[in-house]
Write a protein that holds these residues in place. Structure first.
Motif, PDB file in Angstrom:
ATOM      1  N   GLY A  43     -45.468 -41.375 -64.115  1.00 18.20           N
ATOM      2  CA  GLY A  43     -44.549 -41.681 -65.207  1.00 18.20           C
ATOM      3  C   GLY A  43     -44.640 -40.648 -66.317  1.00 18.20           C
ATOM      4  O   GLY A  43     -43.620 -40.195 -66.850  1.00 18.20           O
ATOM      5  N   LEU A  44     -45.861 -40.251 -66.628  1.00 18.12           N
ATOM      6  CA  LEU A  44     -46.076 -39.258 -67.687  1.00 18.12           C
ATOM      7  C   LEU A  44     -45.395 -37.933 -67.336  1.00 18.12           C
ATOM      8  O   LEU A  44     -44.718 -37.326 -68.174  1.00 18.12           O
ATOM      9  CB  LEU A  44     -47.584 -39.041 -67.886  1.00 18.12           C
ATOM     10  CG  LEU A  44     -47.981 -38.019 -68.949  1.00 18.12           C
ATOM     11  CD1 LEU A  44     -47.560 -38.492 -70.334  1.00 18.12           C
ATOM     12  CD2 LEU A  44     -49.487 -37.754 -68.919  1.00 18.12           C
ATOM     13  N   PHE A  45     -45.556 -37.484 -66.103  1.00 15.53           N
ATOM     14  CA  PHE A  45     -44.925 -36.229 -65.691  1.00 15.53           C
ATOM     15  C   PHE A  45     -43.400 -36.353 -65.698  1.00 15.53           C
ATOM     16  O   PHE A  45     -42.699 -35.416 -66.090  1.00 15.53           O
ATOM     17  CB  PHE A  45     -45.440 -35.770 -64.321  1.00 15.53           C
ATOM     18  CG  PHE A  45     -46.672 -34.935 -64.438  1.00 15.53           C
ATOM     19  CD1 PHE A  45     -47.902 -35.520 -64.676  1.00 15.53           C
ATOM     20  CD2 PHE A  45     -46.609 -33.552 -64.353  1.00 15.53           C
ATOM     21  CE1 PHE A  45     -49.050 -34.755 -64.826  1.00 15.53           C
ATOM     22  CE2 PHE A  45     -47.747 -32.769 -64.499  1.00 15.53           C
ATOM     23  CZ  PHE A  45     -48.966 -33.371 -64.735  1.00 15.53           C
ATOM     24  N   ALA A  46     -42.887 -37.491 -65.264  1.00 16.34           N
ATOM     25  CA  ALA A  46     -41.429 -37.681 -65.277  1.00 16.34           C
ATOM     26  C   ALA A  46     -40.914 -37.589 -66.710  1.00 16.34           C
ATOM     27  O   ALA A  46     -39.918 -36.918 -66.994  1.00 16.34           O
ATOM     28  CB  ALA A  46     -41.070 -39.035 -64.654  1.00 16.34           C
ATOM     29  N   ALA A  47     -41.625 -38.247 -67.641  1.00 19.25           N
ATOM     30  CA  ALA A  47     -41.233 -38.201 -69.051  1.00 19.25           C
ATOM     31  C   ALA A  47     -41.259 -36.761 -69.564  1.00 19.25           C
ATOM     32  O   ALA A  47     -40.342 -36.322 -70.268  1.00 19.25           O
ATOM     33  CB  ALA A  47     -42.177 -39.083 -69.877  1.00 19.25           C
ATOM     34  N   MET A  86     -39.074 -36.471 -59.726  1.00 21.91           N
ATOM     35  CA  MET A  86     -37.775 -35.830 -59.909  1.00 21.91           C
ATOM     36  C   MET A  86     -36.628 -36.819 -59.683  1.00 21.91           C
ATOM     37  O   MET A  86     -35.586 -36.740 -60.330  1.00 21.91           O
ATOM     38  CB  MET A  86     -37.628 -34.620 -58.971  1.00 21.91           C
ATOM     39  CG  MET A  86     -38.611 -33.496 -59.242  1.00 21.91           C
ATOM     40  SD  MET A  86     -38.718 -32.947 -60.971  1.00 21.91           S
ATOM     41  CE  MET A  86     -37.102 -32.208 -61.205  1.00 21.91           C
ATOM     42  N   THR A  87     -36.832 -37.756 -58.770  1.00 23.47           N
ATOM     43  CA  THR A  87     -35.804 -38.781 -58.546  1.00 23.47           C
ATOM     44  C   THR A  87     -35.629 -39.622 -59.801  1.00 23.47           C
ATOM     45  O   THR A  87     -34.490 -39.881 -60.228  1.00 23.47           O
ATOM     46  CB  THR A  87     -36.205 -39.672 -57.343  1.00 23.47           C
ATOM     47  OG1 THR A  87     -36.341 -38.839 -56.195  1.00 23.47           O
ATOM     48  CG2 THR A  87     -35.155 -40.742 -57.071  1.00 23.47           C
ATOM     49  N   ALA A  88     -36.739 -40.024 -60.406  1.00 18.61           N
ATOM     50  CA  ALA A  88     -36.656 -40.826 -61.636  1.00 18.61           C
ATOM     51  C   ALA A  88     -35.935 -40.048 -62.730  1.00 18.61           C
ATOM     52  O   ALA A  88     -35.037 -40.575 -63.408  1.00 18.61           O
ATOM     53  CB  ALA A  88     -38.060 -41.221 -62.099  1.00 18.61           C
TER      54      ALA A  88
ATOM     55  N   THR B  68     -37.523 -42.826 -68.708  1.00 15.95           N
ATOM     56  CA  THR B  68     -37.914 -42.078 -67.506  1.00 15.95           C
ATOM     57  C   THR B  68     -39.314 -42.487 -67.077  1.00 15.95           C
ATOM     58  O   THR B  68     -39.586 -42.665 -65.881  1.00 15.95           O
ATOM     59  CB  THR B  68     -37.853 -40.558 -67.773  1.00 15.95           C
ATOM     60  OG1 THR B  68     -36.601 -40.246 -68.370  1.00 15.95           O
ATOM     61  CG2 THR B  68     -37.979 -39.770 -66.486  1.00 15.95           C
ATOM     62  N   PHE B  69     -40.208 -42.652 -68.066  1.00 13.74           N
ATOM     63  CA  PHE B  69     -41.555 -43.121 -67.748  1.00 13.74           C
ATOM     64  C   PHE B  69     -41.480 -44.456 -67.003  1.00 13.74           C
ATOM     65  O   PHE B  69     -42.096 -44.643 -65.956  1.00 13.74           O
ATOM     66  CB  PHE B  69     -42.386 -43.277 -69.039  1.00 13.74           C
ATOM     67  CG  PHE B  69     -43.777 -43.777 -68.790  1.00 13.74           C
ATOM     68  CD1 PHE B  69     -44.804 -42.886 -68.532  1.00 13.74           C
ATOM     69  CD2 PHE B  69     -44.063 -45.136 -68.796  1.00 13.74           C
ATOM     70  CE1 PHE B  69     -46.101 -43.335 -68.281  1.00 13.74           C
ATOM     71  CE2 PHE B  69     -45.349 -45.599 -68.546  1.00 13.74           C
ATOM     72  CZ  PHE B  69     -46.370 -44.689 -68.289  1.00 13.74           C
TER      73      PHE B  69
END
Lengths: 204, 82
Positions: A43-47, A86-88, B68-69
């Motif tokens: 989640g952190l990386f997606a953010a 990347m999908t998120a 996103t998180f």
């Protein structure tokens, strides 16, 4: 590099959706044993990738680019986690912020996510024996150029356009944007490894 | 979890600092589309945008970071259960 609606033909939409769904399904299967405590890290990386993609950097001729980040995430968390990240990011961007078309989301996850996660990561693992920094830079750069090439093909197969001109322009712009991708990838991976040494060992 | 929270704060602060430097020029694909006369045909209207002013963009950035998180967390959780 978010392809908008109206650029892809039905067959290209179907094929790109199919490839992307297959890629995500494969990644999901591989993540079955993802340790529970690693989930917030994804989640952190997606953010972080979402935020980074808000900041376009200028290149030449009044054109800009932004980080894709798939190779970066794959190098740090492994390719399967990178697919989910990347999908998120692309789901939020497309459905809520209007980046890229809803018909093109399959193509966009493929071009900006799967390519970097699988091919970018593959190149990195092949080359890291030579030099870690070189491997990261080249893999990140190539993931952008390959994504742009694929986007050109998808658009070229959908429209009667001067395909060669599109391909040339896309590769020209993105081989410069890719330099930004390479620099940011090296900087961010090094920073993350320095701050979070425990991040090593996330199952690929 | 403290590490994750710290990470999110760092992302938000860095975003707020670098946002004024962001280029609003067309990206590589948009520039290519302009040169060959390709136009998008929107079929879906997204409910949000990235804002015009620094303040709006920071707010939208924070919203996007949080969402996103959450979505990625949920996807990873689903993948683990799948």
């Amino acid at each position: 590099m978010h392809i908008p609606d109206g650029l892809l033909s039905i067959p290209v939409i179907v094929i790109t959706y199919a490839i992307t769904i297959a890629g995500i399904a494969y990644a999901v299967r591989k993540l079955r044993n993802l340790p529970e405590e690693k989930i917030p890290l994804l989640g952190l990386f997606a953010a972080g990738i979402f935020a980074a993609q808000m900041v376009n950097f200028p290149i030449i001729g009044g054109v800009s680019g932004h980080l894709l980040g798939a190779t970066l995430v794959a190098i740090t968390l492994g390719p399967y986690a990178a697919v989910i990240v990347m999908t998120a990011v692309l789901l939020i961007q497309t459905l809520l912020f209007g980046d890229g078309g809803i018909t093109a989301i399959g193509a966009n996850i493929l071009n900006m996510g799967l390519i970097g996660a699988f091919i970018g990561y593959g190149i990195y693992t092949k080359l890291k024996g030579i030099s870690e920094t070189f491997a990261m830079s080249f893999a990140a750069w190539l993931s952008v150029v390959l994504g742009a090439t694929l986007a050109s093909l998808e658009i070229g197969l959908s429209h009667s356009i001067p395909f060669f001109k599109v391909l040339t322009l896309m590769i020209a712009y993105h081989s410069i944007i890719g330099i930004g991708e390479a620099i940011l990838t090296v900087m961010i991976v090094h920073a993350v490894r320095a701050k979070l040494p425990s991040i090593e060992g996330v199952p690929a | 979890m403290r590490m994750i929270f710290k990470g999110l704060i760092i992302i938000a602060v860095v975003l707020a600092v670098v946002l004024p430097l962001a280029s609003s020029n067309p990206d590589g694909l948009e520039a290519t589309m302009e040169k060959v006369g390709l136009e998008e045909k929107p079929t879906y209207n997204a409910p949000l945008d990235y804002g015009e002013t620094w303040g709006q963009s920071v707010v939208m950035g924070l919203l996007g970071i949080g969402l996103t998180f959450a979505v990625c967390y949920a996807l990873a959780k689903l993948a683990r259960g799948a």
